[in-house]
Design an enzyme around this catalytic site. Structure first.
Site, mmCIF file in Angstrom:
data_model
loop_
_atom_site.group_PDB
_atom_site.id
_atom_site.type_symbol
_atom_site.label_atom_id
_atom_site.label_comp_id
_atom_site.label_asym_id
_atom_site.label_seq_id
_atom_site.Cartn_x
_atom_site.Cartn_y
_atom_site.Cartn_z
ATOM 1 N N GLU A 61 0.800 -1.267 -0.015
ATOM 2 C CA GLU A 61 -0.041 -0.012 0.001
ATOM 3 C C GLU A 61 0.726 1.183 0.162
ATOM 4 O O GLU A 61 2.170 1.212 0.074
ATOM 5 C CB GLU A 61 -0.965 -0.092 1.165
ATOM 6 C CG GLU A 61 -1.667 -1.247 1.001
ATOM 7 C CD GLU A 61 -3.072 -1.122 2.275
ATOM 8 O OE1 GLU A 61 -3.000 -0.375 3.163
ATOM 9 O OE2 GLU A 61 -3.867 -2.083 1.985
ATOM 10 N N CYS A 70 -2.247 -4.572 -5.361
ATOM 11 C CA CYS A 70 -2.622 -5.876 -4.950
ATOM 12 C C CYS A 70 -1.538 -6.971 -4.980
ATOM 13 O O CYS A 70 -0.682 -6.980 -6.017
ATOM 14 C CB CYS A 70 -3.782 -6.295 -5.754
ATOM 15 S SG CYS A 70 -5.025 -5.295 -5.498
ATOM 16 N N GLU A 72 -1.662 -10.003 -6.084
ATOM 17 C CA GLU A 72 -1.864 -10.640 -7.322
ATOM 18 C C GLU A 72 -0.793 -10.014 -8.210
ATOM 19 O O GLU A 72 -0.089 -10.588 -9.031
ATOM 20 C CB GLU A 72 -3.149 -10.893 -7.871
ATOM 21 C CG GLU A 72 -3.907 -11.564 -7.118
ATOM 22 C CD GLU A 72 -4.948 -10.871 -6.086
ATOM 23 O OE1 GLU A 72 -4.340 -9.793 -5.579
ATOM 24 O OE2 GLU A 72 -5.976 -11.236 -5.831
ATOM 25 N N CYS A 109 -9.467 -9.021 -7.582
ATOM 26 C CA CYS A 109 -10.101 -7.715 -7.913
ATOM 27 C C CYS A 109 -10.297 -7.961 -9.316
ATOM 28 O O CYS A 109 -9.409 -8.440 -9.940
ATOM 29 C CB CYS A 109 -9.726 -6.582 -7.270
ATOM 30 S SG CYS A 109 -8.094 -5.896 -7.853
HETATM 31 N N1 THU Z 1 -6.040 -6.261 -2.375
HETATM 32 C C1 THU Z 1 -5.352 -7.313 -2.762
HETATM 33 O O1 THU Z 1 -4.106 -7.604 -2.584
HETATM 34 N N2 THU Z 1 -5.750 -8.249 -4.030
HETATM 35 C C2 THU Z 1 -7.327 -8.237 -4.199
HETATM 36 O O2 THU Z 1 -7.586 -9.025 -5.281
HETATM 37 C C3 THU Z 1 -8.080 -7.340 -3.702
HETATM 38 C C4 THU Z 1 -7.461 -6.444 -2.918
HETATM 39 C C5 THU Z 1 -5.285 -5.444 -1.525
HETATM 40 C C6 THU Z 1 -5.484 -4.282 -1.968
HETATM 41 C C7 THU Z 1 -5.613 -3.439 -0.562
HETATM 42 O O3 THU Z 1 -4.038 -3.154 0.000
HETATM 43 C C8 THU Z 1 -6.168 -4.307 0.306
HETATM 44 O O4 THU Z 1 -6.328 -5.353 -0.250
HETATM 45 C C9 THU Z 1 -7.648 -3.890 0.568
HETATM 46 O O5 THU Z 1 -8.633 -3.310 -0.463
#
Ligand code: THU
Length: 157
Positions: A61, A70, A72, A109
């Site tokens: 983040e 993310c 992935e 996502c």
């Molecule tokens: N996040 C992921 O790492 N992968 C996803 O497919 C969905 C969301 C992370 C992004 C952010 O750091 C946290 O989860 C909350 O959305």
């Protein structure tokens, strides 16, 4: 009316191969490297490459929220840059809250699905997907394409 169907398995640990279980454990371990001080939501991804290598990623983040990434995409870009010509065979994704010990159901996502699809398209071979589901079960999907109908790929350009 036309409809689209996707096929998947809902499997428990006993139904997973040793290699799949190792991939899930690698994804679980990857959550400990999440940098998620804003959401406190830790996501871990592990990719199995055809050469047996496992590539891990976790969400990273940023104070400027959209600049973060993310788990992935961290994992896929790591594989794409570190092993550009090695196929990705399977991926696993799990998540947990920072202050809890149990893993949560999670599905990638939309933006990640688009990136995952690009790599599947690039390698011309399916990437199997494991998502943590409920109660110690996992969704197993045969490829990324089924997660993203009506695709935008190089062929769209
Ligand atoms: N996040 C992921 O790492 N992968 C996803 O497919 C969905 C969301 C992370 C992004 C952010 O750091 C946290 O989860 C909350 O959305």
């Amino acid at each position: 009316m036309p409809s689209i169907q996707i096929s998947y398995d809902l499997v428990s640990q006993a139904d997973l191969s040793a290699q799949e279980w190792a991939l899930i454990r690698a994804a679980e371990l990857a959550t400990t490297t999440a940098y998620a001080p804003y959401s406190n939501f830790w996501v871990g991804t592990a990719l199995l490459l055809e050469n047996g290598e496992i590539v891990q990623g976790s969400n990273q983040e940023n104070a400027a929220y959209p600049s973060g990434l993310c788990a992935e995409r961290v994992a896929f870009f790591k594989a794409g840059s570190g092993f550009p010509n090695v196929r990705i065979v399977q991926m696993a994704v799990v998540a947990k809250r920072a202050n809890e010990n149990h893993f949560l159901p999670v599905a990638s996502c939309g933006a990640c699905r688009q990136v995952m699809l690009e790599y599947e398209y690039k390698q011309k071979a399916p990437i199997k997907v494991l998502f943590r589901a409920t109660a110690e079960k996992y969704y197993r999907l045969p490829n990324v394409a089924c997660l993203l109908p009506f695709q935008f790929t190089a062929e769209s350009l």
